[in-house]
Design a protein around this motif. Structure first.
Motif, PDB file in Angstrom:
ATOM      1  N   GLN A  22       5.840  32.366  64.770  1.00 33.13           N
ATOM      2  CA  GLN A  22       6.475  32.235  63.676  1.00 33.13           C
ATOM      3  C   GLN A  22       6.762  33.176  62.587  1.00 33.13           C
ATOM      4  N   LYS A  23       5.048  33.706  62.146  1.00 34.71           N
ATOM      5  CA  LYS A  23       4.313  34.563  61.367  1.00 34.71           C
ATOM      6  C   LYS A  23       5.282  35.469  61.744  1.00 34.71           C
ATOM      7  N   ASN A  24       5.399  36.069  62.856  1.00 40.22           N
ATOM      8  CA  ASN A  24       5.730  37.767  63.591  1.00 40.22           C
ATOM      9  C   ASN A  24       6.689  37.764  62.672  1.00 40.22           C
ATOM     10  N   CYS A  25       8.003  36.512  62.675  1.00 42.34           N
ATOM     11  CA  CYS A  25       9.523  36.600  62.408  1.00 42.34           C
ATOM     12  C   CYS A  25       9.074  36.777  61.279  1.00 42.34           C
ATOM     13  N   LEU A  26       7.727  36.227  59.949  1.00 36.61           N
ATOM     14  CA  LEU A  26       8.341  36.263  58.605  1.00 36.61           C
ATOM     15  C   LEU A  26       7.283  37.663  58.123  1.00 36.61           C
ATOM     16  N   GLY A  27       6.624  38.162  59.310  1.00 36.13           N
ATOM     17  CA  GLY A  27       6.337  39.616  58.753  1.00 36.13           C
ATOM     18  C   GLY A  27       6.020  39.259  58.209  1.00 36.13           C
ATOM     19  N   LYS A  28       4.999  40.790  57.181  1.00 34.33           N
ATOM     20  CA  LYS A  28       4.079  40.389  56.161  1.00 34.33           C
ATOM     21  C   LYS A  28       4.106  41.164  55.420  1.00 34.33           C
ATOM     22  N   THR A  29       3.460  41.117  53.898  1.00 33.35           N
ATOM     23  CA  THR A  29       3.389  41.766  52.402  1.00 33.35           C
ATOM     24  C   THR A  29       2.310  41.262  51.825  1.00 33.35           C
ATOM     25  N   LYS A  30       2.635  42.373  52.276  1.00 36.01           N
ATOM     26  CA  LYS A  30       0.427  43.174  51.046  1.00 36.01           C
ATOM     27  C   LYS A  30       1.060  42.141  50.656  1.00 36.01           C
ATOM     28  N   ASP A  31      -0.199  41.367  49.618  1.00 33.80           N
ATOM     29  CA  ASP A  31      -1.099  40.654  48.584  1.00 33.80           C
ATOM     30  C   ASP A  31       0.214  39.692  48.170  1.00 33.80           C
ATOM     31  N   LYS A  32       0.891  39.465  48.960  1.00 32.51           N
ATOM     32  CA  LYS A  32       2.193  38.593  48.305  1.00 32.51           C
ATOM     33  C   LYS A  32       2.286  37.270  49.353  1.00 32.51           C
ATOM     34  N   LEU A  33       2.327  37.582  50.767  1.00 34.41           N
ATOM     35  CA  LEU A  33       2.227  36.508  51.882  1.00 34.41           C
ATOM     36  C   LEU A  33       1.246  36.608  52.737  1.00 34.41           C
ATOM     37  N   PHE A  34       0.689  35.150  52.326  1.00 37.60           N
ATOM     38  CA  PHE A  34      -0.673  34.386  53.470  1.00 37.60           C
ATOM     39  C   PHE A  34      -0.521  33.535  53.434  1.00 37.60           C
ATOM     40  N   TYR A  35      -1.002  33.666  55.788  1.00 40.07           N
ATOM     41  CA  TYR A  35      -1.135  32.763  56.402  1.00 40.07           C
ATOM     42  C   TYR A  35      -2.247  32.164  56.096  1.00 40.07           C
ATOM     43  N   VAL A  36      -2.410  30.832  56.380  1.00 38.64           N
ATOM     44  CA  VAL A  36      -3.905  29.983  56.567  1.00 38.64           C
ATOM     45  C   VAL A  36      -3.468  28.606  57.579  1.00 38.64           C
ATOM     46  N   ASN A  37      -4.631  28.128  58.406  1.00 46.08           N
ATOM     47  CA  ASN A  37      -4.741  27.136  59.352  1.00 46.08           C
ATOM     48  C   ASN A  37      -4.789  25.712  58.649  1.00 46.08           C
ATOM     49  N   GLU A  38      -4.917  25.396  57.208  1.00 49.54           N
ATOM     50  CA  GLU A  38      -5.172  24.275  55.966  1.00 49.54           C
ATOM     51  C   GLU A  38      -4.771  25.335  54.717  1.00 49.54           C
ATOM     52  N   GLU A  39      -4.370  24.100  54.272  1.00 45.04           N
ATOM     53  CA  GLU A  39      -3.986  24.323  52.659  1.00 45.04           C
ATOM     54  C   GLU A  39      -4.692  24.536  51.681  1.00 45.04           C
ATOM     55  N   MET A  40      -6.116  23.886  52.061  1.00 42.70           N
ATOM     56  CA  MET A  40      -7.550  24.061  50.880  1.00 42.70           C
ATOM     57  C   MET A  40      -7.569  25.902  50.994  1.00 42.70           C
ATOM     58  N   GLU A  41      -7.951  26.092  52.172  1.00 44.45           N
ATOM     59  CA  GLU A  41      -7.982  28.034  52.593  1.00 44.45           C
ATOM     60  C   GLU A  41      -6.679  28.721  51.123  1.00 44.45           C
ATOM     61  N   ALA A  42      -5.702  27.661  51.133  1.00 44.65           N
ATOM     62  CA  ALA A  42      -4.456  29.147  49.693  1.00 44.65           C
ATOM     63  C   ALA A  42      -5.790  29.196  48.845  1.00 44.65           C
ATOM     64  N   PHE A  43      -6.641  27.995  48.014  1.00 47.35           N
ATOM     65  CA  PHE A  43      -7.013  28.502  46.844  1.00 47.35           C
ATOM     66  C   PHE A  43      -8.019  30.152  47.132  1.00 47.35           C
ATOM     67  N   ARG A  44      -8.495  31.408  47.892  1.00 47.21           N
ATOM     68  CA  ARG A  44      -9.110  31.976  48.323  1.00 47.21           C
ATOM     69  C   ARG A  44      -8.142  33.367  48.038  1.00 47.21           C
ATOM     70  N   TYR A  45      -6.499  33.029  47.724  1.00 49.42           N
ATOM     71  CA  TYR A  45      -5.532  33.869  48.282  1.00 49.42           C
ATOM     72  C   TYR A  45      -4.732  33.103  46.301  1.00 49.42           C
ATOM     73  N   LEU A  46      -4.862  31.895  46.195  1.00 50.16           N
ATOM     74  CA  LEU A  46      -3.754  31.877  44.808  1.00 50.16           C
ATOM     75  C   LEU A  46      -5.202  31.573  43.854  1.00 50.16           C
ATOM     76  N   SER A  47      -4.921  32.200  42.695  1.00 51.83           N
ATOM     77  CA  SER A  47      -5.206  31.759  41.255  1.00 51.83           C
ATOM     78  C   SER A  47      -4.758  31.879  40.275  1.00 51.83           C
ATOM     79  N   ILE A  48      -4.457  31.129  39.212  1.00 52.71           N
ATOM     80  CA  ILE A  48      -4.048  31.685  37.719  1.00 52.71           C
ATOM     81  C   ILE A  48      -5.147  31.966  37.168  1.00 52.71           C
TER      82      ILE A  48
END
Length: 112
Positions: free
Chosen positions: A86-112
């Protein structure tokens, strides 16, 4: 049937999907995302697919369109719970789309 649960934490919209995401349920999902993006001005999303039982393959291109809309509005997306294929079908977009295993890992990539 598709069940959405939403939660905002530190300015990031967490959307957890449960059930089936197919052509008949996608419209309500798309309408909700359009509302959040264009009416509420939310630009950072975490989509959790772990509890999704069925993600219809024909929905990948439609889902990519939604991702493009988010990216064009200077948004970023973290995906949680997708399989490698599924990740391969959606592809990659540098600095805009990230894949993680757990929700809490999202804070490594997103912050306001």
């Amino acid at each position: 049937m598709l069940k959405l649960s939403k939660e905002v934490t530190k300015g990031i919209m967490f959307i957890r999907l449960e059930g089936d995401l197919n052509e008949s349920t996608f419209t309500s999902f798309s309408n909700e995302l359009n509302y959040l993006l264009y009416k509420q001005g939310i630009h950072y999303y975490v989509f959790n697919f772990k509890e999704l039982k069925n993600f219809d393959q024909s929905m990948f291109s439609t889902f990519q369109n939604i991702l493009t809309e988010i990216f064009l509005s200077c948004g970023k997306v973290v995906m949680c719970g997708l399989k490698e294929l599924q990740k391969n079908c959606l592809g990659k977009t540098k600095d805009k789309l990230f894949y993680v295993n757990e929700e809490m890992e999202a804070f490594r990539y997103l912050s306001i």
